[in-house]
Design a protein around this motif. Structure first.
Motif, PDB file in Angstrom:
ATOM      1  N   GLY A   1      -7.930 -14.558   9.334  1.00 13.79           N
ATOM      2  CA  GLY A   1      -9.054 -13.630   9.340  1.00 13.79           C
ATOM      3  C   GLY A   1      -8.748 -12.358  10.091  1.00 13.79           C
ATOM      4  N   ALA A   2      -9.246 -11.244   9.560  1.00 11.96           N
ATOM      5  CA  ALA A   2      -9.127  -9.948  10.226  1.00 11.96           C
ATOM      6  C   ALA A   2     -10.280  -9.800  11.216  1.00 11.96           C
ATOM      7  N   PHE A   3     -10.388  -8.620  11.823  1.00 10.97           N
ATOM      8  CA  PHE A   3     -11.514  -8.301  12.691  1.00 10.97           C
ATOM      9  C   PHE A   3     -12.509  -7.421  11.939  1.00 10.97           C
ATOM     10  N   GLY A   4     -12.623  -7.692  10.660  1.00  8.75           N
ATOM     11  CA  GLY A   4     -13.511  -6.968   9.755  1.00  8.75           C
ATOM     12  C   GLY A   4     -13.181  -7.433   8.351  1.00  8.75           C
ATOM     13  N   ASP A   5     -13.567  -6.676   7.349  1.00  8.10           N
ATOM     14  CA  ASP A   5     -13.248  -7.052   5.975  1.00  8.10           C
ATOM     15  C   ASP A   5     -11.794  -6.745   5.641  1.00  8.10           C
ATOM     16  N   GLY A   6     -11.272  -7.467   4.688  1.00 10.58           N
ATOM     17  CA  GLY A   6      -9.924  -7.240   4.184  1.00 10.58           C
ATOM     18  C   GLY A   6      -9.634  -8.209   3.067  1.00 10.58           C
ATOM     19  N   GLY A   7      -8.700  -7.867   2.206  1.00  9.61           N
ATOM     20  CA  GLY A   7      -8.334  -8.745   1.105  1.00  9.61           C
ATOM     21  C   GLY A   7      -6.931  -8.456   0.618  1.00  9.61           C
ATOM     22  N   MET A   8      -6.459  -9.294  -0.300  1.00  5.83           N
ATOM     23  CA  MET A   8      -5.093  -9.128  -0.811  1.00  5.83           C
ATOM     24  C   MET A   8      -4.987  -9.692  -2.224  1.00  5.83           C
ATOM     25  N   ILE A   9      -4.203  -8.999  -3.047  1.00  5.58           N
ATOM     26  CA  ILE A   9      -3.850  -9.438  -4.395  1.00  5.58           C
ATOM     27  C   ILE A   9      -2.368  -9.781  -4.378  1.00  5.58           C
ATOM     28  N   VAL A  10      -2.000 -10.908  -4.987  1.00  3.65           N
ATOM     29  CA  VAL A  10      -0.581 -11.256  -5.093  1.00  3.65           C
ATOM     30  C   VAL A  10      -0.232 -11.541  -6.549  1.00  3.65           C
ATOM     31  N   THR A  11       1.013 -11.264  -6.893  1.00  3.40           N
ATOM     32  CA  THR A  11       1.495 -11.498  -8.251  1.00  3.40           C
ATOM     33  C   THR A  11       3.017 -11.484  -8.255  1.00  3.40           C
ATOM     34  N   ASN A  12       3.598 -12.078  -9.275  1.00  2.00           N
ATOM     35  CA  ASN A  12       5.039 -12.003  -9.499  1.00  2.00           C
ATOM     36  C   ASN A  12       5.395 -11.018 -10.608  1.00  2.00           C
ATOM     37  N   ASP A  13       4.379 -10.368 -11.153  1.00  3.08           N
ATOM     38  CA  ASP A  13       4.566  -9.441 -12.265  1.00  3.08           C
ATOM     39  C   ASP A  13       4.638  -8.009 -11.739  1.00  3.08           C
ATOM     40  N   ASP A  14       5.761  -7.342 -11.963  1.00  2.00           N
ATOM     41  CA  ASP A  14       5.956  -5.981 -11.448  1.00  2.00           C
ATOM     42  C   ASP A  14       4.925  -5.000 -12.001  1.00  2.00           C
ATOM     43  N   ASP A  15       4.629  -5.105 -13.289  1.00  2.00           N
ATOM     44  CA  ASP A  15       3.687  -4.164 -13.908  1.00  2.00           C
ATOM     45  C   ASP A  15       2.272  -4.362 -13.373  1.00  2.00           C
ATOM     46  N   ILE A  16       1.868  -5.623 -13.215  1.00  2.00           N
ATOM     47  CA  ILE A  16       0.533  -5.895 -12.666  1.00  2.00           C
ATOM     48  C   ILE A  16       0.432  -5.356 -11.247  1.00  2.00           C
ATOM     49  N   ALA A  17       1.474  -5.570 -10.445  1.00  2.00           N
ATOM     50  CA  ALA A  17       1.467  -5.086  -9.064  1.00  2.00           C
ATOM     51  C   ALA A  17       1.338  -3.567  -9.015  1.00  2.00           C
ATOM     52  N   GLU A  18       2.101  -2.895  -9.858  1.00  2.00           N
ATOM     53  CA  GLU A  18       2.042  -1.435  -9.873  1.00  2.00           C
ATOM     54  C   GLU A  18       0.647  -0.954 -10.260  1.00  2.00           C
ATOM     55  N   TYR A  19       0.032  -1.623 -11.230  1.00  2.00           N
ATOM     56  CA  TYR A  19      -1.295  -1.205 -11.685  1.00  2.00           C
ATOM     57  C   TYR A  19      -2.352  -1.472 -10.608  1.00  2.00           C
ATOM     58  N   CYS A  20      -2.209  -2.565  -9.867  1.00  2.00           N
ATOM     59  CA  CYS A  20      -3.142  -2.844  -8.769  1.00  2.00           C
ATOM     60  C   CYS A  20      -3.046  -1.769  -7.692  1.00  2.00           C
ATOM     61  N   ARG A  21      -1.835  -1.366  -7.361  1.00  2.00           N
ATOM     62  CA  ARG A  21      -1.663  -0.304  -6.363  1.00  2.00           C
ATOM     63  C   ARG A  21      -2.245   1.023  -6.883  1.00  2.00           C
ATOM     64  N   PHE A  22      -2.075   1.263  -8.153  1.00  2.00           N
ATOM     65  CA  PHE A  22      -2.625   2.451  -8.799  1.00  2.00           C
ATOM     66  C   PHE A  22      -4.156   2.445  -8.729  1.00  2.00           C
ATOM     67  N   LEU A  23      -4.770   1.300  -9.032  1.00  2.00           N
ATOM     68  CA  LEU A  23      -6.226   1.216  -9.039  1.00  2.00           C
ATOM     69  C   LEU A  23      -6.826   1.315  -7.643  1.00  2.00           C
ATOM     70  N   ARG A  24      -6.159   0.729  -6.636  1.00  2.00           N
ATOM     71  CA  ARG A  24      -6.754   0.733  -5.289  1.00  2.00           C
ATOM     72  C   ARG A  24      -6.795   2.126  -4.676  1.00  2.00           C
ATOM     73  N   GLN A  25      -6.036   3.066  -5.244  1.00  2.00           N
ATOM     74  CA  GLN A  25      -5.899   4.414  -4.696  1.00  2.00           C
ATOM     75  C   GLN A  25      -6.514   5.421  -5.662  1.00  2.00           C
ATOM     76  N   HIS A  26      -7.772   5.150  -6.086  1.00  2.00           N
ATOM     77  CA  HIS A  26      -8.516   6.083  -6.935  1.00  2.00           C
ATOM     78  C   HIS A  26      -7.839   6.331  -8.281  1.00  2.00           C
ATOM     79  N   GLY A  27      -7.084   5.359  -8.780  1.00  2.00           N
ATOM     80  CA  GLY A  27      -6.415   5.560 -10.062  1.00  2.00           C
ATOM     81  C   GLY A  27      -5.412   6.692 -10.015  1.00  2.00           C
ATOM     82  N   SER A  28      -4.655   6.742  -8.910  1.00  2.00           N
ATOM     83  CA  SER A  28      -3.733   7.854  -8.716  1.00  2.00           C
ATOM     84  C   SER A  28      -2.387   7.354  -8.219  1.00  2.00           C
ATOM     85  N   ARG A  29      -1.325   7.840  -8.827  1.00  3.25           N
ATOM     86  CA  ARG A  29       0.028   7.575  -8.332  1.00  3.25           C
ATOM     87  C   ARG A  29       0.503   8.713  -7.430  1.00  3.25           C
TER      88      ARG A  29
END
Length: 371
Positions: A190-218
Protein backbone atom coordinates in the motif's frame (compact mmCIF):
# COMPACT_ATOMS: atom_id res chain seq x y z
CA UNK A 1 -9.89 -2.56 26.61
CA UNK A 2 -8.12 -1.33 23.49
CA UNK A 3 -10.13 -1.61 20.29
CA UNK A 4 -8.96 -3.96 17.54
CA UNK A 5 -9.05 -2.37 14.07
CA UNK A 6 -9.71 -4.30 10.88
CA UNK A 7 -6.20 -3.37 9.73
CA UNK A 8 -3.33 -1.70 11.57
CA UNK A 9 -0.71 0.17 9.54
CA UNK A 10 1.23 1.44 12.55
CA UNK A 11 3.58 -1.57 12.98
CA UNK A 12 4.95 -1.36 9.44
CA UNK A 13 5.22 2.44 9.55
CA UNK A 14 7.17 2.26 12.81
CA UNK A 15 9.41 -0.46 11.39
CA UNK A 16 10.26 1.61 8.32
CA UNK A 17 10.06 5.10 9.84
CA UNK A 18 13.69 6.07 9.32
CA UNK A 19 13.89 4.72 5.79
CA UNK A 20 10.55 6.22 4.77
CA UNK A 21 11.27 9.68 6.11
CA UNK A 22 14.70 9.75 4.49
CA UNK A 23 13.21 8.65 1.17
CA UNK A 24 10.42 11.22 1.32
CA UNK A 25 12.88 13.99 2.20
CA UNK A 26 15.05 13.01 -0.77
CA UNK A 27 12.06 13.35 -3.10
CA UNK A 28 11.13 16.73 -1.62
CA UNK A 29 14.68 18.01 -2.07
CA UNK A 30 14.83 16.74 -5.65
CA UNK A 31 11.90 18.84 -6.85
CA UNK A 32 10.82 15.92 -9.10
CA UNK A 33 7.24 14.87 -8.34
CA UNK A 34 5.80 13.46 -11.58
CA UNK A 35 7.32 10.54 -13.55
CA UNK A 36 10.67 10.93 -11.87
CA UNK A 37 13.45 8.41 -11.14
CA UNK A 38 11.56 6.70 -8.29
CA UNK A 39 8.54 6.03 -10.50
CA UNK A 40 10.77 4.56 -13.21
CA UNK A 41 12.76 2.46 -10.73
CA UNK A 42 9.62 1.20 -8.99
CA UNK A 43 8.18 0.08 -12.33
CA UNK A 44 11.36 -1.88 -13.06
CA UNK A 45 11.55 -3.41 -9.58
CA UNK A 46 7.86 -4.37 -9.55
CA UNK A 47 8.17 -5.91 -13.02
CA UNK A 48 11.09 -8.07 -11.82
CA UNK A 49 9.21 -9.17 -8.72
CA UNK A 50 6.06 -10.02 -10.69
CA UNK A 51 7.94 -11.74 -13.50
CA UNK A 52 6.64 -9.54 -16.33
CA UNK A 53 8.27 -7.49 -19.08
CA UNK A 54 6.42 -4.25 -18.35
CA UNK A 55 4.91 -2.47 -15.34
CA UNK A 56 3.20 0.90 -15.83
CA UNK A 57 2.39 3.05 -12.79
CA UNK A 58 -0.95 4.89 -12.79
CA UNK A 59 -2.86 6.84 -10.19
CA UNK A 60 -5.27 4.14 -8.99
CA UNK A 61 -6.32 0.54 -9.39
CA UNK A 62 -9.49 1.77 -11.09
CA UNK A 63 -7.51 3.64 -13.73
CA UNK A 64 -5.35 0.55 -14.19
CA UNK A 65 -8.49 -1.39 -15.15
CA UNK A 66 -9.85 1.35 -17.41
CA UNK A 67 -6.59 1.93 -19.28
CA UNK A 68 -5.88 -1.81 -19.41
CA UNK A 69 -9.27 -2.53 -20.97
CA UNK A 70 -8.86 0.26 -23.51
CA UNK A 71 -5.37 -0.94 -24.41
CA UNK A 72 -6.86 -4.37 -25.14
CA UNK A 73 -9.30 -2.78 -27.58
CA UNK A 74 -12.39 -3.15 -25.40
CA UNK A 75 -14.93 -0.45 -26.19
CA UNK A 76 -18.53 0.42 -27.07
CA UNK A 77 -20.63 -2.57 -28.10
CA UNK A 78 -18.32 -5.10 -26.44
CA UNK A 79 -19.13 -7.37 -23.50
CA UNK A 80 -16.75 -8.34 -20.70
CA UNK A 81 -17.50 -11.39 -18.54
CA UNK A 82 -16.75 -10.88 -14.86
CA UNK A 83 -17.82 -11.67 -11.31
CA UNK A 84 -20.62 -9.87 -9.45
CA UNK A 85 -18.83 -10.44 -6.12
CA UNK A 86 -16.23 -7.69 -6.19
CA UNK A 87 -15.75 -3.99 -5.55
CA UNK A 88 -17.73 -1.76 -7.91
CA UNK A 89 -14.59 -0.52 -9.69
CA UNK A 90 -14.40 -3.82 -11.60
CA UNK A 91 -17.71 -3.19 -13.38
CA UNK A 92 -17.24 0.59 -13.35
CA UNK A 93 -14.08 0.28 -15.44
CA UNK A 94 -15.91 -1.84 -18.01
CA UNK A 95 -18.67 0.76 -18.21
CA UNK A 96 -16.13 3.61 -18.48
CA UNK A 97 -14.73 2.23 -21.74
CA UNK A 98 -18.26 1.88 -23.13
CA UNK A 99 -18.53 -1.88 -22.79
CA UNK A 100 -21.09 -3.96 -20.88
CA UNK A 101 -20.28 -6.17 -17.88
CA UNK A 102 -21.80 -9.65 -18.08
CA UNK A 103 -21.98 -11.29 -14.67
CA UNK A 104 -21.30 -14.96 -13.97
CA UNK A 105 -21.93 -16.57 -10.60
CA UNK A 106 -19.17 -17.56 -8.18
CA UNK A 107 -17.92 -20.81 -6.69
CA UNK A 108 -19.51 -21.37 -3.25
CA UNK A 109 -16.32 -22.45 -1.50
CA UNK A 110 -13.81 -19.93 -2.87
CA UNK A 111 -16.17 -17.08 -3.89
CA UNK A 112 -14.17 -16.77 -7.12
CA UNK A 113 -15.61 -16.48 -10.62
CA UNK A 114 -16.91 -19.96 -11.53
CA UNK A 115 -15.14 -21.04 -14.75
CA UNK A 116 -17.78 -23.72 -15.41
CA UNK A 117 -20.43 -21.04 -15.96
CA UNK A 118 -18.46 -18.74 -18.24
CA UNK A 119 -18.90 -20.50 -21.57
CA UNK A 120 -22.70 -20.22 -21.57
CA UNK A 121 -22.37 -16.41 -21.31
CA UNK A 122 -19.98 -16.01 -24.26
CA UNK A 123 -21.62 -14.27 -27.19
CA UNK A 124 -20.56 -12.69 -30.47
CA UNK A 125 -20.05 -9.44 -28.53
CA UNK A 126 -17.78 -10.92 -25.86
CA UNK A 127 -14.34 -9.32 -26.03
CA UNK A 128 -12.71 -10.25 -22.71
CA UNK A 129 -12.91 -12.13 -19.42
CA UNK A 130 -12.08 -10.21 -16.25
CA UNK A 131 -11.43 -12.50 -13.24
CA UNK A 132 -10.87 -10.99 -9.79
CA UNK A 133 -8.33 -12.51 -7.40
CA UNK A 134 -10.62 -11.93 -4.43
CA UNK A 135 -9.22 -11.46 -0.91
CA UNK A 136 -5.71 -12.32 -2.17
CA UNK A 137 -6.60 -15.80 -3.47
CA UNK A 138 -5.87 -16.49 -7.15
CA UNK A 139 -8.87 -17.30 -9.31
CA UNK A 140 -8.87 -20.61 -11.20
CA UNK A 141 -6.96 -19.31 -14.18
CA UNK A 142 -6.27 -22.45 -16.24
CA UNK A 143 -9.88 -22.99 -17.39
CA UNK A 144 -10.34 -19.24 -17.88
CA UNK A 145 -7.24 -18.98 -20.08
CA UNK A 146 -8.30 -22.10 -21.99
CA UNK A 147 -11.71 -20.58 -22.77
CA UNK A 148 -10.03 -17.35 -23.84
CA UNK A 149 -7.83 -19.22 -26.29
CA UNK A 150 -10.77 -21.21 -27.65
CA UNK A 151 -12.93 -18.14 -28.28
CA UNK A 152 -10.14 -15.65 -29.06
CA UNK A 153 -10.86 -13.49 -26.02
CA UNK A 154 -8.62 -11.22 -24.00
CA UNK A 155 -7.99 -11.81 -20.28
CA UNK A 156 -7.52 -8.87 -17.93
CA UNK A 157 -6.88 -9.73 -14.28
CA UNK A 158 -8.12 -7.62 -11.39
CA UNK A 159 -5.31 -8.32 -8.92
CA UNK A 160 -6.02 -5.27 -6.75
CA UNK A 161 -6.11 -7.45 -3.60
CA UNK A 162 -3.50 -9.98 -4.62
CA UNK A 163 -0.03 -8.46 -4.95
CA UNK A 164 2.33 -11.42 -4.51
CA UNK A 165 -0.21 -14.22 -4.73
CA UNK A 166 0.63 -17.05 -7.12
CA UNK A 167 -1.08 -19.54 -9.39
CA UNK A 168 1.02 -22.49 -10.55
CA UNK A 169 4.24 -20.65 -9.84
CA UNK A 170 3.31 -17.40 -11.58
CA UNK A 171 2.23 -14.20 -9.91
CA UNK A 172 -1.45 -13.33 -10.06
CA UNK A 173 -1.79 -10.52 -12.57
CA UNK A 174 0.96 -11.95 -14.78
CA UNK A 175 -1.12 -14.76 -16.29
CA UNK A 176 -3.43 -13.01 -18.74
CA UNK A 177 -2.93 -10.30 -21.34
CA UNK A 178 -3.01 -7.54 -18.72
CA UNK A 179 -2.92 -7.45 -14.92
CA UNK A 180 -4.08 -4.57 -12.73
CA UNK A 181 -3.06 -3.71 -9.15
CA UNK A 182 -4.16 -1.18 -6.56
CA UNK A 183 -1.83 0.44 -4.02
CA UNK A 184 -4.61 1.81 -1.82
CA UNK A 185 -3.12 2.17 1.69
CA UNK A 186 -4.78 -0.95 3.13
CA UNK A 187 -3.58 -3.26 0.35
CA UNK A 188 -0.78 -5.80 0.96
CA UNK A 189 1.52 -3.37 -0.85
CA UNK A 190 0.00 0.00 0.00
CA UNK A 191 1.01 3.57 -0.76
CA UNK A 192 0.32 6.59 1.44
CA UNK A 193 -2.48 7.58 -0.91
CA UNK A 194 -3.95 6.27 -4.16
CA UNK A 195 -1.86 4.43 -6.71
CA UNK A 196 -2.12 1.62 -9.23
CA UNK A 197 -0.20 -0.41 -11.78
CA UNK A 198 -0.76 -2.19 -15.10
CA UNK A 199 1.46 -5.14 -16.04
CA UNK A 200 1.84 -7.01 -19.31
CA UNK A 201 4.29 -9.05 -21.35
CA UNK A 202 3.13 -7.44 -24.59
CA UNK A 203 5.35 -4.59 -25.81
CA UNK A 204 2.61 -2.94 -27.87
CA UNK A 205 0.07 -3.03 -25.04
CA UNK A 206 2.64 -1.54 -22.65
CA UNK A 207 3.47 1.26 -25.05
CA UNK A 208 -0.22 2.06 -25.54
CA UNK A 209 -0.85 2.11 -21.77
CA UNK A 210 1.99 4.60 -21.30
CA UNK A 211 0.57 6.64 -24.18
CA UNK A 212 -2.92 6.70 -22.64
CA UNK A 213 -1.81 7.58 -19.10
CA UNK A 214 -0.11 10.75 -20.42
CA UNK A 215 -3.09 12.45 -22.12
CA UNK A 216 -2.73 10.32 -25.25
CA UNK A 217 0.64 11.85 -25.98
CA UNK A 218 4.06 10.44 -26.81
CA UNK A 219 5.56 13.93 -27.07
CA UNK A 220 4.47 16.82 -24.88
CA UNK A 221 1.78 19.02 -26.48
CA UNK A 222 1.48 16.65 -29.47
CA UNK A 223 -1.61 14.72 -28.41
CA UNK A 224 -2.75 11.95 -30.72
CA UNK A 225 -5.78 10.65 -28.81
CA UNK A 226 -8.01 11.43 -25.83
CA UNK A 227 -6.20 9.80 -22.94
CA UNK A 228 -5.98 10.24 -19.17
CA UNK A 229 -4.01 12.16 -16.59
CA UNK A 230 -3.07 9.03 -14.67
CA UNK A 231 0.46 8.84 -13.35
CA UNK A 232 1.88 7.29 -10.19
CA UNK A 233 3.43 10.29 -8.46
CA UNK A 234 7.03 10.31 -7.31
CA UNK A 235 6.33 10.39 -3.56
CA UNK A 236 4.07 7.34 -3.74
CA UNK A 237 6.55 5.51 -5.96
CA UNK A 238 9.34 6.23 -3.45
CA UNK A 239 7.24 4.88 -0.57
CA UNK A 240 6.30 1.80 -2.58
CA UNK A 241 9.96 1.11 -3.43
CA UNK A 242 10.75 0.93 0.29
CA UNK A 243 7.76 -1.28 1.01
CA UNK A 244 8.33 -3.60 -1.95
CA UNK A 245 11.51 -4.86 -0.31
CA UNK A 246 9.39 -6.20 2.56
CA UNK A 247 6.42 -7.60 0.64
CA UNK A 248 7.49 -11.25 0.88
CA UNK A 249 7.97 -10.99 4.64
CA UNK A 250 4.63 -9.26 5.06
CA UNK A 251 2.72 -11.67 2.83
CA UNK A 252 4.22 -14.57 4.74
CA UNK A 253 3.11 -12.86 7.94
CA UNK A 254 -0.46 -12.68 6.64
CA UNK A 255 -0.34 -16.36 5.72
CA UNK A 256 0.78 -17.18 9.26
CA UNK A 257 -2.04 -15.11 10.76
CA UNK A 258 -4.54 -16.91 8.52
CA UNK A 259 -3.22 -20.31 9.57
CA UNK A 260 -3.63 -19.34 13.23
CA UNK A 261 -7.19 -18.17 12.62
CA UNK A 262 -8.05 -21.45 10.93
CA UNK A 263 -6.58 -23.39 13.85
CA UNK A 264 -8.45 -21.31 16.44
CA UNK A 265 -11.74 -21.56 14.54
CA UNK A 266 -11.55 -25.31 13.92
CA UNK A 267 -14.77 -26.93 15.08
CA UNK A 268 -16.55 -23.64 15.78
CA UNK A 269 -20.22 -24.09 14.96
CA UNK A 270 -21.93 -21.42 12.89
CA UNK A 271 -18.68 -20.35 11.19
CA UNK A 272 -17.24 -21.65 7.92
CA UNK A 273 -13.73 -20.75 6.78
CA UNK A 274 -13.52 -20.41 3.02
CA UNK A 275 -11.80 -23.11 0.98
CA UNK A 276 -8.62 -21.07 0.73
CA UNK A 277 -6.01 -23.17 -1.02
CA UNK A 278 -2.38 -22.59 -0.11
CA UNK A 279 -0.68 -25.40 -1.97
CA UNK A 280 1.95 -25.69 -4.64
CA UNK A 281 -0.65 -24.49 -7.17
CA UNK A 282 -2.08 -21.62 -5.15
CA UNK A 283 -0.48 -19.03 -2.91
CA UNK A 284 -3.13 -17.04 -1.07
CA UNK A 285 -1.72 -13.82 0.44
CA UNK A 286 -4.76 -12.98 2.57
CA UNK A 287 -5.54 -9.37 1.88
CA UNK A 288 -8.59 -10.37 3.90
CA UNK A 289 -9.34 -13.32 6.15
CA UNK A 290 -13.01 -13.94 5.47
CA UNK A 291 -15.43 -16.42 7.01
CA UNK A 292 -19.09 -17.18 6.46
CA UNK A 293 -21.51 -16.72 9.36
CA UNK A 294 -24.41 -19.13 8.92
CA UNK A 295 -28.14 -19.10 9.73
CA UNK A 296 -28.70 -15.43 8.97
CA UNK A 297 -26.73 -14.25 11.99
CA UNK A 298 -23.94 -12.30 10.26
CA UNK A 299 -25.21 -8.75 10.84
CA UNK A 300 -25.99 -9.35 14.50
CA UNK A 301 -22.60 -11.02 15.05
CA UNK A 302 -20.87 -8.05 13.47
CA UNK A 303 -22.77 -5.61 15.71
CA UNK A 304 -21.98 -7.60 18.86
CA UNK A 305 -18.29 -7.68 17.94
CA UNK A 306 -18.34 -3.94 17.28
CA UNK A 307 -19.74 -3.34 20.77
CA UNK A 308 -16.91 -5.50 22.12
CA UNK A 309 -14.36 -3.25 20.40
CA UNK A 310 -13.55 -5.57 17.48
CA UNK A 311 -13.85 -4.09 14.00
CA UNK A 312 -14.92 -6.36 11.13
CA UNK A 313 -15.92 -5.61 7.56
CA UNK A 314 -18.32 -7.01 4.99
CA UNK A 315 -16.73 -7.44 1.56
CA UNK A 316 -19.29 -7.20 -0.06
CA UNK A 317 -22.81 -6.55 1.29
CA UNK A 318 -24.47 -6.41 -2.12
CA UNK A 319 -23.39 -8.21 -5.30
CA UNK A 320 -23.08 -5.95 -8.30
CA UNK A 321 -25.98 -7.46 -10.23
CA UNK A 322 -28.37 -6.28 -7.50
CA UNK A 323 -27.25 -2.64 -7.67
CA UNK A 324 -29.96 -0.33 -9.07
CA UNK A 325 -28.23 0.09 -12.43
CA UNK A 326 -28.23 -3.68 -13.07
CA UNK A 327 -31.37 -4.89 -11.25
CA UNK A 328 -33.62 -4.57 -14.27
CA UNK A 329 -31.42 -7.02 -16.19
CA UNK A 330 -32.90 -9.82 -14.09
CA UNK A 331 -29.75 -11.70 -13.11
CA UNK A 332 -30.24 -14.61 -10.71
CA UNK A 333 -26.86 -15.48 -9.19
CA UNK A 334 -27.64 -17.41 -6.01
CA UNK A 335 -24.09 -18.10 -4.86
CA UNK A 336 -23.11 -14.43 -4.97
CA UNK A 337 -26.33 -13.47 -3.19
CA UNK A 338 -25.77 -16.05 -0.46
CA UNK A 339 -22.17 -14.93 0.03
CA UNK A 340 -23.26 -11.29 0.40
CA UNK A 341 -25.54 -12.34 3.28
CA UNK A 342 -22.89 -14.38 5.10
CA UNK A 343 -19.33 -13.09 4.59
CA UNK A 344 -17.46 -11.38 7.41
CA UNK A 345 -13.81 -10.31 7.24
CA UNK A 346 -11.85 -10.48 10.50
CA UNK A 347 -8.96 -8.17 11.46
CA UNK A 348 -5.68 -9.06 9.78
CA UNK A 349 -2.26 -7.48 9.29
CA UNK A 350 1.19 -9.05 8.93
CA UNK A 351 2.44 -8.28 12.45
CA UNK A 352 -0.78 -9.30 14.22
CA UNK A 353 -0.01 -11.30 17.39
CA UNK A 354 -1.70 -14.52 18.42
CA UNK A 355 -2.84 -12.78 21.59
CA UNK A 356 -4.83 -10.25 19.54
CA UNK A 357 -6.20 -13.05 17.36
CA UNK A 358 -7.37 -14.90 20.47
CA UNK A 359 -9.33 -11.80 21.46
CA UNK A 360 -10.93 -11.64 18.02
CA UNK A 361 -11.91 -15.31 18.06
CA UNK A 362 -13.18 -15.10 21.62
CA UNK A 363 -15.27 -12.08 20.64
CA UNK A 364 -16.69 -14.02 17.71
CA UNK A 365 -17.53 -16.99 19.95
CA UNK A 366 -19.23 -14.80 22.54
CA UNK A 367 -21.25 -13.09 19.81
CA UNK A 368 -22.41 -16.46 18.46
CA UNK A 369 -23.09 -18.04 21.84
CA UNK A 370 -25.17 -15.12 23.11
CA UNK A 371 -27.66 -15.31 20.26
Amino acid sequence: MQKIPIFDLKPEIELLWGELTETIHDVLRSGRFILGPNAESFEQEAARYLGVRHAIGVNSGTDALIIGLQALGVGPGDEVITTPFTFFATAEAIERVGATPVFVDIEPDSLQLDPRQIEMKISSRTKAILPVHLYGRPAEMDPILSLARTYDLKVIEDAAQAFGSEYQGKKAGALGDVGCYSFFPSKNLGAFGDGGMIVTNDDDIAEYCRFLRQHGSRKKYFNEAVGYNSRLDELQAAVLRVKLRHIEEWNQGRIGVAETYRKLLRGQSGVVCLDEKNTGDHRHVYHQFTVRILQGRRDEVQERMRRAGIETMIYYPIPLHLLPMYQELGYELPQAEAAAREVLSLPIWPQMTEQVQLRVVQGLRVALDSM
